[in-house]
Design a protein around this motif. Structure first.
Motif, PDB file in Angstrom:
ATOM      1  N   GLU A   1       0.839  -1.195   0.000  1.00 35.00           N
ATOM      2  CA  GLU A   1       0.000   0.000   0.000  1.00 35.00           C
ATOM      3  C   GLU A   1       0.878   1.250   0.000  1.00 35.00           C
ATOM      4  O   GLU A   1       1.914   1.284   0.662  1.00 35.00           O
ATOM      5  N   ALA A   2       0.451   2.282  -0.725  1.00 36.28           N
ATOM      6  CA  ALA A   2       1.201   3.535  -0.813  1.00 36.28           C
ATOM      7  C   ALA A   2       0.453   4.636  -0.071  1.00 36.28           C
ATOM      8  O   ALA A   2      -0.764   4.792  -0.229  1.00 36.28           O
TER       9      ALA A   2
ATOM     10  N   ILE B   1       2.172  -2.047  -4.713  1.00 33.69           N
ATOM     11  CA  ILE B   1       3.366  -1.229  -4.951  1.00 33.69           C
ATOM     12  C   ILE B   1       4.582  -1.876  -4.294  1.00 33.69           C
ATOM     13  O   ILE B   1       4.535  -2.296  -3.136  1.00 33.69           O
ATOM     14  N   MET B   2       5.681  -1.925  -5.050  1.00 28.61           N
ATOM     15  CA  MET B   2       6.924  -2.504  -4.546  1.00 28.61           C
ATOM     16  C   MET B   2       8.021  -1.461  -4.355  1.00 28.61           C
ATOM     17  O   MET B   2       8.861  -1.586  -3.466  1.00 28.61           O
TER      18      MET B   2
ATOM     19  N   HIS C   1       6.991  15.277  -9.780  1.00 31.19           N
ATOM     20  CA  HIS C   1       6.212  14.091 -10.136  1.00 31.19           C
ATOM     21  C   HIS C   1       6.813  12.885  -9.426  1.00 31.19           C
ATOM     22  O   HIS C   1       7.885  12.976  -8.815  1.00 31.19           O
ATOM     23  N   PHE C   2       6.132  11.762  -9.488  1.00 28.90           N
ATOM     24  CA  PHE C   2       6.658  10.541  -8.890  1.00 28.90           C
ATOM     25  C   PHE C   2       6.252   9.344  -9.730  1.00 28.90           C
ATOM     26  O   PHE C   2       5.320   9.412 -10.546  1.00 28.90           O
ATOM     27  N   ALA C   3       6.983   8.237  -9.535  1.00 28.18           N
ATOM     28  CA  ALA C   3       6.731   6.999 -10.276  1.00 28.18           C
ATOM     29  C   ALA C   3       6.805   5.824  -9.315  1.00 28.18           C
ATOM     30  O   ALA C   3       7.547   5.857  -8.329  1.00 28.18           O
ATOM     31  N   MET C   4       6.025   4.776  -9.622  1.00 27.18           N
ATOM     32  CA  MET C   4       5.971   3.595  -8.769  1.00 27.18           C
ATOM     33  C   MET C   4       6.042   2.333  -9.604  1.00 27.18           C
ATOM     34  O   MET C   4       5.483   2.278 -10.705  1.00 27.18           O
ATOM     35  N   CYS C   5       6.728   1.310  -9.057  1.00 25.70           N
ATOM     36  CA  CYS C   5       6.760  -0.019  -9.669  1.00 25.70           C
ATOM     37  C   CYS C   5       5.811  -0.933  -8.904  1.00 25.70           C
ATOM     38  O   CYS C   5       5.780  -0.911  -7.669  1.00 25.70           O
TER      39      CYS C   5
END
Length: 461
Positions: free
Chosen positions: A64-65, A92-93, A101-105
């Motif tokens: 969870e983010a 989310i890992m 901005h942001f990015a998620m794997c």
């Protein structure tokens, strides 16, 4: 840019610094000059955190983010407490926050981006902003295992499969004004582009600065490209102030195990001959390189003050650097660089001897006087009596313990009845050995000497 967030070994979150936009997560616009626990995560285990300009994102072990602070390019009010983000069914890992901005794997290798879309930094095929995490469609058929965000560009490590093996490749998108995407053209793109020129090495992670990018391979090689205005590439590019193609960064023959990028500087953990060292280079403003001044360094340089420390993790802010060091607790009596008796520093290895039981060190003079002695010879041995010269050295305190243990084992241990073929033998009483008197005298003498030495040590200290 103005705050720090860390996770302890139990998964608790601590933060400090500025909180004018709620980026600390304490529920109020307060400034803290030391770690303060984020109470909202009590009972939860956090696996990773990432800091942006005025935002912070944390990922739990369940995938969870949570976000708090004020996301740039968003009309929403600042969030003073951690708020769960809507990521759909995605687990989310890993997450990376840039300036805007942001990015998620995700666990299934997908990439989600959100925030300001200027220069195409979100990779959605447009320059539009996005207020909720959105899937990067062009990478949906690949498996992405790591992402990093700069000011207005993003880089990702995408796994490619060849035969029975796999290897990582770098894809980047967004602003390319000084070659931070690893190519000449175009100057900006909203679609991920493949970065070539790293010799087909298996890339494990990437780190984006303001206008430069670094990539680390699984073999320990380091590549960099983009702006070199402050020497942040760690090499001298043939193009001049910029490098539009990845180039190898020399690390004195070492293997790079971790890399972190700030606005215009970098940190790297380098393993040389089974020892880890911390290197830094780039813009040294505000002393962020850790070399004792604010000058810039154009080639990787070891941080001398941490030469004998074991670095566990590293991170970079805009003009700050952080390193988590493995700490060892040693009492004064456990230190091997000082004599246990006189506490003087032992400079040379040849002048130091250790107790074979407690590992305490003694200087040459104290060893000759009274501290290190030969232990009591065993009462019985399979090959006869052992030569006194072959017995290990022990301090008098340990010798007393050995004497007492030997005395207890030999004379005070009750005889246990033995069973032979299901029948219990009769208990046999063992008479006291004639050497009991001599052994007891040695034990008393040793205890008296220990008491005398402790009193003397107390007078000295």
């Amino acid at each position: 840019e103005h705050h720090v967030v860390i996770i302890d070994e139990f998964g608790s979150v601590y933060s400090w610094g500025f909180s004018d936009e709620g980026q600390l997560g304490h529920g109020a616009p307060i400034e803290t000059f030391g770690p303060m626990q984020v109470k909202a995560f009590e009972g939860s285990v956090i696996s990773q955190v990432s800091c942006g300009t005025t935002t912070t994102i944390a990922v739990t072990e369940k995938g969870e983010a949570f976000l708090w602070g004020h996301p740039m390019y968003s009309f929403a009010e600042p969030t003073w407490y951690p708020k769960r983000m809507d990521t759909g069914k995605h687990k989310i890992m890993q997450v990376s926050c840039g300036a805007y901005h942001f990015a998620m794997c995700t666990s299934d290798g997908k990439v989600l981006t959100c925030g300001g879309g200027k220069f195409g930094a979100l990779g959605h095929g447009s320059l539009d902003n996005c207020s909720k995490p959105k899937l990067v469609e062009s990478l949906s058929s690949s498996f992405t295992e790591h992402v990093s965000c700069g000011i207005w560009h993003t880089a990702a490590v995408v796994k490619k499969y060849k035969g029975t093996g796999s290897f990582g490749e770098v894809y980047s998108w967004g602003d390319n004004s000084v070659g931070q995407l690893g190519c000449d053209e175009p100057k900006q793109t909203s679609w991920p582009l493949h970065v070539e020129g790293m010799g087909g090495e298996d890339i494990a992670s990437v780190a984006c600065g303001r206008h430069h990018t670094c990539a680390r391979s699984s073999a320990g090689s380091l590549f960099s490209w983009g702006s070199n205005k402050h020497g942040q590439l760690g090499r001298v590019p043939a193009e001049g102030k910029e490098s539009y193609r990845p180039g190898l960064v020399e690390m004195e023959g070492g293997i790079v195990t971790e890399i972190a990028a700030g606005m215009d500087h970098n940190l790297a953990v380098v393993q040389i001959d089974s020892q880890s060292f911390l290197y830094s280079w780039g813009n040294g403003a505000f002393g962020c390189l850790g070399h004792g001044d604010s000058s810039s360094v154009r080639l990787p340089q070891q941080i001398k003050s941490l030469a004998r420390k074991t670095v566990c993790r590293i991170a970079c802010g805009a003009n700050t650097s952080c390193a988590i060091i493995e700490h060892h607790f040693h009492s004064q009596m456990e230190r091997t660089d000082r004599c246990k008796h006189c506490m003087s520093k032992i400079a040379k290895r040849s002048q130091k001897k250790k107790c074979s039981r407690c590992n305490a060190a003694f200087c040459k003079s104290c060893c000759k006087q009274f501290d290190l002695i030969k232990p009591l010879q065993p009462l019985r041995s399979s090959g006869g009596n052992v030569k006194q010269s072959k017995l290990p050295l022990v301090c008098m305190e340990c010798n007393g313990v050995l004497l007492e243990a030997q005395f207890e084992a030999k004379f005070h241990s009750p005889a246990q009845p033995k069973k032979v073929q299901g029948k219990q033998q009769k208990t046999v009483t063992i008479s006291v050995d004639p050497r009991f008197v001599e052994l007891e005298q040695q034990l008393r003498a040793a205890n008296a000497e220990i008491k005398r030495l402790k009193e003397r040590l107390g007078e000295i200290t």
